[in-house]
Design a protein around this motif. Structure first.
Motif, mmCIF file in Angstrom:
data_model
loop_
_atom_site.group_PDB
_atom_site.id
_atom_site.type_symbol
_atom_site.label_atom_id
_atom_site.label_comp_id
_atom_site.label_asym_id
_atom_site.label_seq_id
_atom_site.Cartn_x
_atom_site.Cartn_y
_atom_site.Cartn_z
ATOM 1 N N LEU A 10 0.881 -1.083 -0.121
ATOM 2 C CA LEU A 10 0.086 0.089 0.005
ATOM 3 C C LEU A 10 0.812 1.328 0.156
ATOM 4 C CD1 LEU A 10 -3.007 -1.209 2.417
ATOM 5 C CD2 LEU A 10 -2.877 -1.043 -0.244
ATOM 6 N N ASP A 11 2.022 1.258 0.424
ATOM 7 C CA ASP A 11 2.972 2.468 0.660
ATOM 8 C C ASP A 11 3.377 2.674 -0.960
ATOM 9 O OD1 ASP A 11 2.730 2.857 3.231
ATOM 10 O OD2 ASP A 11 4.831 1.938 3.739
ATOM 11 N N LYS A 12 3.502 1.682 -1.761
ATOM 12 C CA LYS A 12 3.660 1.904 -3.248
ATOM 13 C C LYS A 12 2.637 2.008 -4.158
ATOM 14 C CE LYS A 12 7.763 -1.340 -2.692
ATOM 15 N NZ LYS A 12 7.975 -2.683 -3.004
ATOM 16 N N ASN A 13 1.527 1.355 -3.706
ATOM 17 C CA ASN A 13 0.471 1.491 -4.609
ATOM 18 C C ASN A 13 -0.906 1.445 -3.636
ATOM 19 O OD1 ASN A 13 -1.751 0.978 -6.528
ATOM 20 N ND2 ASN A 13 -1.119 -1.298 -7.151
ATOM 21 N N VAL A 14 -1.449 2.722 -3.398
ATOM 22 C CA VAL A 14 -2.592 2.692 -2.371
ATOM 23 C C VAL A 14 -3.742 2.194 -2.897
ATOM 24 C CG1 VAL A 14 -3.323 5.016 -3.112
ATOM 25 C CG2 VAL A 14 -3.107 4.497 -0.647
ATOM 26 N N ALA A 15 -3.995 1.941 -4.136
ATOM 27 C CA ALA A 15 -5.122 1.361 -4.518
ATOM 28 C C ALA A 15 -4.894 0.182 -5.420
ATOM 29 C CB ALA A 15 -5.910 2.561 -5.591
ATOM 30 N N PRO A 16 -4.445 -0.933 -4.839
ATOM 31 C CA PRO A 16 -4.215 -2.304 -5.655
ATOM 32 C C PRO A 16 -5.520 -2.776 -5.922
ATOM 33 C CG PRO A 16 -3.763 -2.482 -3.357
ATOM 34 C CD PRO A 16 -4.205 -1.047 -3.501
ATOM 35 N N ALA A 18 -8.203 -1.175 4.211
ATOM 36 C CA ALA A 18 -7.032 -0.137 4.598
ATOM 37 C C ALA A 18 -6.616 0.599 3.422
ATOM 38 C CB ALA A 18 -5.753 -1.052 4.785
ATOM 39 N N SER A 19 -6.846 0.278 2.267
ATOM 40 C CA SER A 19 -6.469 0.852 0.961
ATOM 41 C C SER A 19 -7.508 1.985 0.804
ATOM 42 C CB SER A 19 -6.539 0.098 -0.378
ATOM 43 O OG SER A 19 -7.270 0.434 -1.571
ATOM 44 N N GLU A 20 -8.659 1.975 1.265
ATOM 45 C CA GLU A 20 -9.776 2.995 1.171
ATOM 46 C C GLU A 20 -9.564 3.872 2.037
ATOM 47 O OE1 GLU A 20 -13.244 0.627 1.436
ATOM 48 O OE2 GLU A 20 -12.980 -0.510 -0.383
ATOM 49 N N GLN A 77 -6.365 6.195 0.995
ATOM 50 C CA GLN A 77 -7.027 6.835 -0.085
ATOM 51 C C GLN A 77 -7.656 8.203 0.501
ATOM 52 O OE1 GLN A 77 -8.357 5.059 -3.766
ATOM 53 N NE2 GLN A 77 -7.808 3.204 -2.725
ATOM 54 N N GLU A 78 -8.560 7.918 1.197
ATOM 55 C CA GLU A 78 -9.500 8.997 2.026
ATOM 56 C C GLU A 78 -8.491 9.918 2.576
ATOM 57 O OE1 GLU A 78 -12.541 7.394 4.773
ATOM 58 O OE2 GLU A 78 -13.410 6.469 2.704
ATOM 59 N N ARG A 79 -7.683 9.536 3.561
ATOM 60 C CA ARG A 79 -6.595 10.325 4.263
ATOM 61 C C ARG A 79 -5.822 11.164 3.191
ATOM 62 N NH1 ARG A 79 -4.556 6.723 9.192
ATOM 63 N NH2 ARG A 79 -6.631 6.223 10.226
ATOM 64 N N GLY A 80 -5.282 10.466 2.277
ATOM 65 C CA GLY A 80 -4.428 11.008 1.303
ATOM 66 C C GLY A 80 -5.110 12.156 0.508
#
Ligand code: FES
Ligand code: FES
Lengths: 160, 449
Positions: A114-120, A149-151, A154-157
């Motif tokens: 997830l650190d490399k690809n936040v939406a796998p 976790a990905s979602e 992304q929201e936080r981002g």
């Protein structure tokens, strides 16, 4: 004996270690971070996974001496003053933890992804944890947890 | 109905947070001051007498003491049903992996290295690896003075000769299910220490109360003087029901007065604990033209390896379950548990009920094909329903939702793909296109109320 400089969970360490030690031995031994597990000692199970300069690696297959000056994240390094890492929280919320022995490695593999690809997508998630064996859960809830976790990430981002 | 606090609620596992932050301590994560380390010497042959020469090993760096059968202060036996395991083998080994000596040294590496220096001289005996062979006259005797056949379950219902005579099709086949290892992810590890006049044994186990009895008997102490602490267990699946190193650790810490710890590598873990019983299954089933099952005859040979563990319960369960979830009037079952010189078999998820579907479900498909029916039709014809009587005489008066279950699967698969069926198998009613899962659930509730 050799001297080894490591940054573990954001903290610098200077250690005197025996030449033959694996990264796993240094983490569990002199560093006392027993959250990193040994399940096979030969790169099959992924229980010993840590993040080494951003990549998930089997610490039982890495010679400690190769890690001079490197940055390592273990399971103990994920929780911050703000609480659990989104991956940890999602595993908790999704009931993805059973006996727990695979969990530190599994969480760190997911975190490295997830650190490399936040939406796998599903396949990318499955590939990222394909080196982590779990005998209890059947993986289903873990994949769901990693998506959650990905979602959250992304929201936080977006908020930032 | 008032809302229940836990049932039906999403509650978090109590220990999940500790496991997610790395603070949960499994035995291998616990270190004690002044601790010494143990390693086990194991037999390399499946059957034979042996003698030990410890001279070299005792001189190895760091070695403190080597424990053998002579050092067992109580009874040198343990076992969940029969006391047929030795804590440390005295003169004979019965399988590859039998514990022969426990080497204690200042570090784990020194203990491991010294194990290799223990000289074991074997006088090999003929060994037997097939339960049917092991039942024959003159087969090698795994336990001296004891029959290899340790259990025979019989189920007799109705008249199978008549049932087969009335059948339109009779199919007979043989099936074999293999050894399976649990491979719980946390290999065995444990430690023991003294607290005043008590010995404390820390080990991941499925049976702390049972371990307490077995440790007390083997060391010859009162039950109250033995405490078993069960910290976090890294998976088990039946593989931690038998004693692994608990007694070795207790003996060593009592003798040495220092904490003793041992941790197995994955390979040793495979040698150390039980396996799923392999079962050799001969199955003969007759059915009428319309698919109704009329007679079933089965012979099951369960290989329990060198030790019984739960062999009786496992092969009884296999004998009961070999009819599958199907009504059959005429049944004749023989199920046997037999010693061989293979790794020992014990508890593993399903406990005998898991092996037999390999036979009876394949058999149902073969019968369906022979009768020109679909696998679904033949099963719907014979399923246990509420009120059914099993071959061993149990009347099923409570929930028997198998019919509903198969209907849902059939709906999901009809006109659909195999993938749809698999999806339905794991997701239930949610996977059925257009199905009203609430209605299905309600129906099964009324049906079984
Ligand atoms: S312990 Fe490193 S992969 Fe299993
Ligand atoms: S939770 Fe037990 S191995 Fe994954």
């Amino acid at each position: 004996m050799i001297t080894l400089n490591l940054n573990v969970n954001g903290k610098d360490h200077r250690l005197e270690i025996e030449d033959h030690m694996r990264l796993l031995d240094v983490i569990r031994g002199p560093l006392g971070l027993t959250g990193t597990k040994e399940g096979c000692g030969e790169g099959e199970c992924g229980a010993c996974t840590v993040i080494l300069d951003g990549n998930a690696v089997d610490s039982c297959l890495v010679l400690a001496a190769q890690c001079e000056g490197k940055k390592i994240v273990t399971i103990e390094g994920l929780e911050t003053a703000d609480g659990l890492d989104p991956v940890q929280q999602a595993f908790l919320d999704n009931g993805a933890v059973q006996c727990g022995y695979c969990i530190p490695g599994m969480v760190l593999s997911a975190k490295a992804l997830l650190d490399k690809n936040v939406a796998p997508d599903d396949n990318e998630i499955k590939e990222a944890i394909s080196g982590n064996l779990c005998r209890c859960t059947g993986y289903d809830k873990m994949v769901k947890a990693i998506k959650t976790a990905s979602e959250v990430m992304q929201e936080r981002g977006e908020q930032k | 109905m008032s809302t229940l606090k836990s049932v039906g609620q999403r509650i978090q596992r109590k220990d999940a947070r500790a496991k997610l932050t790395g603070t949960a301590l499994y035995p291998q994560d616990i270190e004690m001051e002044n601790c010494v380390y143990g390693a086990t010497v194991r037999s390399e042959i499946p059957h034979g007498y042996f003698t030990l020469d410890l001279t070299e090993a005792e001189k190895a760096p760091g070695v403190i003491r080597i424990f053998t059968a002579a050092d067992v202060t109580g009874h040198n036996v343990h076992g969940v049903l029969f006391k047929d395991h030795e804590v440390l083998c005295a003169r004979k080994v019965r399988r590859v992996g039998d514990p022969i000596a426990f080497v204690v040294a200042e570090t784990q590496a020194q203990a491991d290295d010294a194990c290799a220096l223990v000289k074991v001289s074997y006088e090999a005996l003929p060994a037997v690896f097939d339960p049917k062979e092991a039942m024959k006259e003159g087969a090698p005797q795994v336990h001296d003075g004891k029959d290899n056949l340790i259990y025979h379950y019989k189920c007799r219902r109705g008249d199978v000769t008549k049932g087969f005579a009335d059948s339109a099709v009779v199919i007979e086949r043989e099936y074999v299910s293999p050894f399976v290892d649990h491979v719980f992810l946390q290999p065995e590890s444990g430690l023991a220490y003294m607290e005043e006049d008590k010995v404390i044994v820390v080990a991941s186990t499925q049976y702390p109360h049972f371990d307490q009895i077995e440790v007390a008997e083997a060391i010859g102490w009162e039950l109250e003087q033995v405490v078993i602490l069960n910290p976090v267990v890294g998976g088990a699946f039946g593989g931690r029901e038998d004693i692994s190193m608990q007694i070795h650790l207790a003996l060593a810490t009592i003798a040495l007065g220092r904490p003793v710890k041992t941790t197995m590598a994955r390979e040793e873990s495979f040698y150390a604990h039980s396996k799923r019983h392999p079962v050799f299954m001969r199955l003969k089933v007759g059915a009428a033209e319309d698919g109704k099952l009329l007679a079933l005859e089965a012979e099951l040979h369960g290989d329990t390896g060198a030790y019984a563990s739960w062999a009786i319960n496992v092969m009884r369960k296999a004998g009961v379950h070999i009819t599958g979830p199907y009504e059959i009037e005429n049944v004749f079952v023989d199920s046997y548990s037999v010693y061989t010189n293979n790794p020992y078999a014990g508890a593993m998820r399903g406990f005998g009920a898991t092996q037999v579907p390999v036979a009876y479900e394949q058999h149902m498909d073969i019968l369906a094909e022979a009768l020109g029916m679909t696998p679904y039709e033949i099963r719907m014809k014979n399923l246990f329903r509420k009120g059914s009587v099993t071959a061993n005489g149990q009347v099923l008066t409570e929930s028997v939702p198998l019919e509903t279950c198969l209907e849902i699967l059939n709906q999901a698969m009809n006109g659909g793909s195999e993938a749809a069926g698999l999806d339905a198998a794991s997701s239930g009613t949610k996977a059925v296109p257009g199905s009203d899962s609430a209605a299905v659930q309600e129906r099964s509730v009324t049906e079984h109320a």
